[in-house]
Design a protein around this motif. Structure first.
Motif, PDB file in Angstrom:
ATOM      1  N   MET A  97      39.454  38.569  31.326  1.00  0.00           N
ATOM      2  CA  MET A  97      39.509  39.959  30.868  1.00  0.00           C
ATOM      3  C   MET A  97      38.137  40.594  30.955  1.00  0.00           C
ATOM      4  O   MET A  97      37.139  39.989  30.562  1.00  0.00           O
ATOM      5  CB  MET A  97      39.984  40.020  29.413  1.00  0.00           C
ATOM      6  CG  MET A  97      41.472  39.789  29.274  1.00  0.00           C
ATOM      7  SD  MET A  97      41.981  39.842  27.541  1.00  0.00           S
ATOM      8  CE  MET A  97      42.233  41.599  27.338  1.00  0.00           C
ATOM      9  N   ARG A 150      37.343  54.985  34.497  1.00  0.00           N
ATOM     10  CA  ARG A 150      36.231  54.912  35.433  1.00  0.00           C
ATOM     11  C   ARG A 150      36.752  54.528  36.821  1.00  0.00           C
ATOM     12  O   ARG A 150      37.289  53.443  37.010  1.00  0.00           O
ATOM     13  CB  ARG A 150      35.242  53.854  34.929  1.00  0.00           C
ATOM     14  CG  ARG A 150      34.023  53.680  35.784  1.00  0.00           C
ATOM     15  CD  ARG A 150      33.098  54.880  35.694  1.00  0.00           C
ATOM     16  NE  ARG A 150      32.377  54.935  34.419  1.00  0.00           N
ATOM     17  CZ  ARG A 150      31.160  54.425  34.244  1.00  0.00           C
ATOM     18  NH1 ARG A 150      30.515  53.848  35.226  1.00  0.00           N
ATOM     19  NH2 ARG A 150      30.578  54.502  33.070  1.00  0.00           N
ATOM     20  N   ILE A 151      36.607  55.422  37.762  1.00  0.00           N
ATOM     21  CA  ILE A 151      37.027  55.121  39.126  1.00  0.00           C
ATOM     22  C   ILE A 151      36.152  53.998  39.667  1.00  0.00           C
ATOM     23  O   ILE A 151      34.933  54.048  39.572  1.00  0.00           O
ATOM     24  CB  ILE A 151      36.934  56.372  40.020  1.00  0.00           C
ATOM     25  CG1 ILE A 151      38.026  57.364  39.611  1.00  0.00           C
ATOM     26  CG2 ILE A 151      37.048  56.023  41.499  1.00  0.00           C
ATOM     27  CD1 ILE A 151      37.927  58.700  40.287  1.00  0.00           C
ATOM     28  N   GLY A 152      36.758  52.984  40.209  1.00  0.00           N
ATOM     29  CA  GLY A 152      35.986  51.942  40.869  1.00  0.00           C
ATOM     30  C   GLY A 152      35.809  50.670  40.067  1.00  0.00           C
ATOM     31  O   GLY A 152      35.414  49.656  40.632  1.00  0.00           O
ATOM     32  N   THR A 153      36.115  50.671  38.766  1.00  0.00           N
ATOM     33  CA  THR A 153      35.943  49.415  38.019  1.00  0.00           C
ATOM     34  C   THR A 153      36.923  48.362  38.516  1.00  0.00           C
ATOM     35  O   THR A 153      36.578  47.196  38.647  1.00  0.00           O
ATOM     36  CB  THR A 153      36.161  49.601  36.502  1.00  0.00           C
ATOM     37  OG1 THR A 153      37.283  50.417  36.278  1.00  0.00           O
ATOM     38  CG2 THR A 153      34.938  50.188  35.846  1.00  0.00           C
ATOM     39  N   MET A 154      38.147  48.795  38.777  1.00  0.00           N
ATOM     40  CA  MET A 154      39.138  47.840  39.275  1.00  0.00           C
ATOM     41  C   MET A 154      38.694  47.283  40.629  1.00  0.00           C
ATOM     42  O   MET A 154      38.830  46.094  40.909  1.00  0.00           O
ATOM     43  CB  MET A 154      40.490  48.551  39.390  1.00  0.00           C
ATOM     44  CG  MET A 154      41.608  47.672  39.860  1.00  0.00           C
ATOM     45  SD  MET A 154      42.000  46.404  38.653  1.00  0.00           S
ATOM     46  CE  MET A 154      43.020  47.373  37.566  1.00  0.00           C
ATOM     47  N   ALA A 155      38.162  48.171  41.462  1.00  0.00           N
ATOM     48  CA  ALA A 155      37.682  47.739  42.776  1.00  0.00           C
ATOM     49  C   ALA A 155      36.552  46.728  42.619  1.00  0.00           C
ATOM     50  O   ALA A 155      36.532  45.690  43.281  1.00  0.00           O
ATOM     51  CB  ALA A 155      37.210  48.949  43.581  1.00  0.00           C
ATOM     52  N   ALA A 156      35.632  47.028  41.722  1.00  0.00           N
ATOM     53  CA  ALA A 156      34.502  46.120  41.525  1.00  0.00           C
ATOM     54  C   ALA A 156      34.983  44.782  40.967  1.00  0.00           C
ATOM     55  O   ALA A 156      34.521  43.711  41.387  1.00  0.00           O
ATOM     56  CB  ALA A 156      33.488  46.754  40.574  1.00  0.00           C
ATOM     57  N   THR A 195      37.984  43.316  41.264  1.00  0.00           N
ATOM     58  CA  THR A 195      38.738  42.519  42.241  1.00  0.00           C
ATOM     59  C   THR A 195      37.813  42.066  43.381  1.00  0.00           C
ATOM     60  O   THR A 195      37.967  40.954  43.899  1.00  0.00           O
ATOM     61  CB  THR A 195      39.938  43.317  42.778  1.00  0.00           C
ATOM     62  OG1 THR A 195      39.493  44.596  43.239  1.00  0.00           O
ATOM     63  CG2 THR A 195      40.975  43.515  41.699  1.00  0.00           C
ATOM     64  N   ALA A 196      36.849  42.907  43.748  1.00  0.00           N
ATOM     65  CA  ALA A 196      35.900  42.496  44.789  1.00  0.00           C
ATOM     66  C   ALA A 196      35.054  41.331  44.288  1.00  0.00           C
ATOM     67  O   ALA A 196      34.764  40.380  45.028  1.00  0.00           O
ATOM     68  CB  ALA A 196      35.008  43.666  45.186  1.00  0.00           C
ATOM     69  N   ALA A 228      37.097  38.283  44.472  1.00  0.00           N
ATOM     70  CA  ALA A 228      37.244  37.861  45.871  1.00  0.00           C
ATOM     71  C   ALA A 228      35.959  37.206  46.367  1.00  0.00           C
ATOM     72  O   ALA A 228      35.991  36.200  47.077  1.00  0.00           O
ATOM     73  CB  ALA A 228      37.603  39.072  46.740  1.00  0.00           C
ATOM     74  N   PHE A 250      29.285  42.915  36.434  1.00  0.00           N
ATOM     75  CA  PHE A 250      29.391  43.950  35.395  1.00  0.00           C
ATOM     76  C   PHE A 250      28.272  43.906  34.353  1.00  0.00           C
ATOM     77  O   PHE A 250      27.964  44.914  33.737  1.00  0.00           O
ATOM     78  CB  PHE A 250      30.748  43.860  34.688  1.00  0.00           C
ATOM     79  CG  PHE A 250      31.882  44.354  35.527  1.00  0.00           C
ATOM     80  CD1 PHE A 250      32.097  45.716  35.681  1.00  0.00           C
ATOM     81  CD2 PHE A 250      32.723  43.470  36.178  1.00  0.00           C
ATOM     82  CE1 PHE A 250      33.141  46.188  36.453  1.00  0.00           C
ATOM     83  CE2 PHE A 250      33.769  43.938  36.959  1.00  0.00           C
ATOM     84  CZ  PHE A 250      33.983  45.295  37.097  1.00  0.00           C
ATOM     85  N   LEU A 278      32.351  43.559  49.642  1.00  0.00           N
ATOM     86  CA  LEU A 278      33.565  42.973  50.193  1.00  0.00           C
ATOM     87  C   LEU A 278      33.141  42.104  51.357  1.00  0.00           C
ATOM     88  O   LEU A 278      32.323  42.493  52.184  1.00  0.00           O
ATOM     89  CB  LEU A 278      34.494  44.078  50.692  1.00  0.00           C
ATOM     90  CG  LEU A 278      35.154  44.884  49.581  1.00  0.00           C
ATOM     91  CD1 LEU A 278      35.990  45.997  50.182  1.00  0.00           C
ATOM     92  CD2 LEU A 278      36.044  43.979  48.754  1.00  0.00           C
TER      93      LEU A 278
END
Lengths: 461, 461
Positions: B389, B398-404, B406-407, B410, B448, B456
C-alpha cells in the motif's frame, strides 16, 4: 459447413443483395444464411426495424396504418423488383406485414416483439425467393418450425438449451437454408426477440447447433478495428482475436459483433469471422478460442464506454463486518440493479453501476435503504464515469503493462478514478471521467498500438 | 488533560519504569496512565502475557502451576525491588496471580481472557504503588469499577457504547489514575480482553471518554517510520499522519499503533502522539484528523502485508446476473469469512481473503458450495499473495501517482496480480506475490520517499 449471417446494410437494397448472392455462390460450404431486416441504404435512410416500431405504435394508438405499411412493403418490393421477382412471390410478405395490424397479442410487449421480428422474418422469405430465382436452391425456415425456442421475455429473450438439439437437424438439408435472425418463440408460441442487433445471436446459435466449421458475420466494415474510428482515424485492423478478448472489447463499446452472440460460439468452439459484404476478399477479423501471441503487439484493442455511475460508501471498521457487502448487494438486488465493479478500501467501497440501470428515483430509494440499513459515515453518488479497457491476451503476466497504461493516461493529463485489476487475465480496466475518455483512448492507442514511448512527466512526485 | 499509555517494553523493568515516572512528572497534564503488562527486557526475554498464557495452559492440564506462578510474580517483584517497594505492597499482586489457579470460569475462553488480563491488571496495581512511593499521588482503577464494559466475546471484545458516559467521570479525579489496558468486563461481570496488543484500545477509549487534548502512546520507537525498518534501513520518520492514513498503514502491517485503537480516537477527534519512552524529547509522530499537505512528500508511508489468498471464479455472462456476487458472498458469510478485495472482470471475479480466515478444510467446503450453487466455468484458489500500500492524503487526485507506483513495481521486475483503486482517497493498494513484497517496497520507497526518478524499462511494450 459454414453459417453466414448478413447484417442490415448488406441487405438494404437489391444491389447489396446481389453481393450476398455472389458471396454465397463463391463458397459451397455456405449452406445456412441468417438474415437481418433491410437496413439503411443511405446515411439518412430509415431501417425497416425502425419503420416497424413506428408501425406498431401507430396500431397501438389506433391511427391509420396504411401509410407506414406501404412504406415497409415498398422496401421489400424494391429489392424484389431489382431481381424481377414476380409480384406473386411478394404476396406472402405483403400479407405478413398487413396482418400484423389486426393480430391479437397477449400484451404490448409481445406485440412490439412480433412487429420488430417481422423485419427479419419477411426478409428471410424474400431472400430465399431471390436466391431461388438466382440459381441458388434455397428454403426459408421459420424459427418455430426449426425449434428455435427462447425464454419468455418478449424483447430480451435468451435461447432455451433444448433448442440446440432441435436445430442440429439443419445440417441435413441439401438446399441453402435462409433463417430470419433476431427472434425465436416462447413455449406458448409467441414471438420473442433477442436484444437489439440480435441477428448475430441467431447466427451463433445455429452455428453452434450444426457444429459449423466457421460462423461468418458479414457486415459493412473491413475488420474489427483496434479502436473506435470516431476517436482514432484509420485505426489498425485486427486480424485475430480470442473469444475472451472480443468479450471484453464488446463490453466496453465495441459493437461490430453482438456481445451475447459470442456465447454460443464460445460454447460450440465455432470460429467467428467478421467480414465486409462490400469487400469479401479481405480477410476480416477471425475470432477463435486461442491465437498465437504476437509478443510485439500484445494489446489487441483499446475500448471505452461511458455512462457509469459510482456509489461511494464509507464506514469505519467496515471490513471487520462479515456480510457488510452482502447487505449492500442485497439492497441492489432487491431493486434489480446489477453492478459492474466494486473497488474497496479499508473503510470504503465504491460500486460502479451502468447509469442506464438507474433513475433519479431509484437512486433516492437505494440511498434511503442504504442509509437506514447500513448507516454509512459517508455516502456519495457520482455520475459520468467512463471505463477504458486495454485488451490483449497475456496482458496480465506482462510486467510493465500496467505502468505503461497508467503513465499513458497521466501523460494525457487524465485522473484515474478507478482501477480494477486482478480478475480478467486479458484486460486492464481503468475508470476515468466521461469527458476524459477520448483523450485517454488516444494516448493509450499511441502507447500500445503505435508503440510511441511514454515518459513519466517530470515533477509528478 | 492527556492520557498516556505505556507499552510493555516501557514497563519491562524498574529502569524502564523510572523513565515513565520522569515522563509523568514532566507534564502535569498527564493525569491518566494506561499500562500494558511488563514486556521483554532483552531480545530473548518472555513477555508476562506469554507467561500467563503458559500458566493458564498449565492449570487447564492439571499440572503443577507453582513454577510458572513464581516466574510471573518474580517479574513484578523485580520492578518493586528496584524502587524498594515494601513487600506488603506486592501482596495483592502475588495473591492476584496465585488465585487465578483456583478460580472458576464459565468456559476456557473466559479463563484464558482472565489469565491474560492479569498481566495488565497487576501491573497497574504495581505502577500505582510505585508512583505513590515516587511522589506521584496515584490511584489504581479497575475497569469494572470505572464502568469499562465490553461485548461478550472473551478474547476479542469491543467496547459497549454506554461505557463512554461511565468513563467520562475519570476526568474529575485529582490523583493520577493508573488503569490496566487490554480488557474490560462483560455485563455478567466476566473479564473479556480486546484483541492482542489491545492496551492501545483502552487508552484510546479513555482518551475519548474524557475528551483528552492528546492521547500519548509511549512505545520503544522514535516515531512511526515511512516503511518497515526490517526492509528499509533507517527509514524516514513520519512527523504527521491523518487518522485515515494511519488506518490504511495499520491495515497493511504497520503495527506500532493498534488498528482498532484508532476508532475511538477518530470518533472523539483526539490527536494521538506516538512517542518513545526512551527518547521522550523527540517529537514522535502526531496522528490527527487533518494535516497540512506537503506537496513534495505526498506519500506518507509504504506498507506491505503478506498472507492473502485469492479465490478466482470465471462464469460466462456473469455480470448479466443480478445477485451473482450476492450468492457468492452469502456462501462466504455462512462460513463466517470476510473478504478484503473483490476485483471483477466481465466474466470473472477474484475474492481476496486474509489467509488466516481460511483452513484447507474450509477452502474445500467453500469450493464445494460454490461449485454446486454457482457452477463456475473455472475455479482456482491461489495462496501467498501480499498487498503493498502506498498511503498519502491527496494521492487519489494526483495525476501520475498510479503511473509512478506501477512503473516503480515494474522496475523492480515484479508482476502486479491485483490492483484495486477507486474507493480510498488516500491509498493505492497493489496485490503481488508474497516473495516479491520486499522488492516492491524497496522500489516504491525509492520512488515515493527518496524521489528517485523511475523510468519505464525499454522494450516493455
Amino acid at each position: 459447413m459454414k453459417v453466414a449471417k448478413f447484417g442490415g446494410s448488406s441487405l438494404a437494397s437489391g444491389g447489396q443483395l446481389q453481393k450476398v448472392i455472389n458471396i454465397i455462390k463463391a463458397d459451397p460450404k455456405r449452406k445456412i444464411v441468417v438474415v437481418s431486416a433491410p437496413g439503411k441504404r443511405t446515411k439518412d435512410d430509415t431501417k425497416v426495424t425502425d419503420l416497424l416500431i413506428k408501425y406498431c405504435n401507430t396500431v397501438i394508438n389506433n391511427e391509420d396504418p396504411t401509410g407506414i405499411q406501404s412504406k415497409i412493403i415498398q422496401r421489400y418490393r424494391a429489392i424484389g423488383e431489382h431481381f424481377n421477382l414476380p409480384e406473386g412471390e411478394l404476396q406472402p410478405i405483403i400479407t405478413g406485414i398487413e396482418q400484423l395490424a389486426t393480430q391479437v397479442f397477449p400484451s404490448r410487449a409481445y406485440q412490439m416483439a412480433a412487429f420488430k421480428a417481422a423485419g427479419e422474418n419477411n426478409n428471410a422469405k424474400l431472400v430465399a425467393a431471390v436466391f431461388n430465382h438466382q440459381g441458388i436452391p434455397a428454403q426459408y425456415m421459420n424459427p418455430k418450425d426449426i425449434g428455435l425456442m427462447v425464454t419468455d421475455v418478449p424483447n430480451d429473450a435468451q435461447i432455451l438449451d433444448f433448442s440446440y438439439k432441435q436445430l442440429a437437424g439443419l445440417s441435413e438439408y441439401t438446399k441453402t437454408l435462409v433463417i430470419p435472425g433476431f427472434f425465436g418463440y416462447n413455449q406458448a408460441g409467441e414471438v420473442c426477440t433477442f436484444s437489439r442487433g440480435g441477428s448475430d445471436i441467431t447466427g451463433a446459435i445455429v452455428a453452434k447447433a450444426v457444429a459449423a466449421e466457421e460462423y461468418e458475420n458479414f457486415t459493412d466494415v473491413d475488420a474489427i478495428y483496434a479502436a473506435n474510428p470516431n476517436i482514432i482515424p484509420n485505426p489498425r485492423k485486427i486480424t485475430h482475436l480470442t473469444f475472451q478478448e472480443m468479450r471484453e472489447l464488446s463490453y466496453a463499446g465495441f459493437s461490430v459483433f453482438h456481445d451475447e452472440a459470442l456465447i454460443p460460439a464460445i460454447e460450440g468452439k465455432v470460429p467467428v469471422v467478421v467480414k465486409n459484404t462490400n469487400h469479401p476478399d479481405l480477410p476480416g477479423t477471425l475470432i477463435s478460442e486461442t491465437k498465437p501471441i504476437d509478443q510485439k503487439n500484445i494489446v489487441s484493442g483499446i475500448a471505452s464506454d461511458s455512462g457509469f455511475t459510482g456509489i461511494y460508501l464509507r464506514k469505519y471498521l467496515m471490513n471487520k463486518q462479515v456480510g457488510f457487502t452482502l447487505k449492500l448487494l442485497q439492497i441492489l438486488a432487491d431493486f434489480g440493479v446489477s453492478y459492474e465493479h466494486m473497488p474497496s478500501g479499508i473503510d470504503d467501497l465504491t460500486i460502479i453501476i451502468r447509469s442506464r440501470e438507474l433513475t433519479p428515483d431509484l437512486e433516492a430509494k437505494i440511498q434511503s435503504r442504504i442509509e437506514s440499513e447500513i448507516h454509512p459515515d459517508d455516502f456519495q453518488i457520482t455520475h459520468n464515469y467512463a471505463m477504458v479497457m486495454i485488451v490483449g491476451e497475456g496482458i496480465q503476466d506482462r510486467i510493465g503493462t500496467m505502468a505503461a497504461a497508467t503513465a499513458s493516461i497521466a501523460a494525457a493529463n487524465v485522473s484515474i478514478v478507478m482501477l480494477n485489476h486482478g480478475a480478467s487475465p486479458v484486460s486492464i480496466t481503468i475508470g476515468i471521467r466521461d469527458s476524459d475518455a477520448d483523450q485517454a483512448v488516444k494516448s493509450l492507442y499511441d502507447t500500445f498500438i503505435n508503440h510511441k514511448p511514454v515518459h513519466l512527466m517530470d515533477g509528478i512526485l
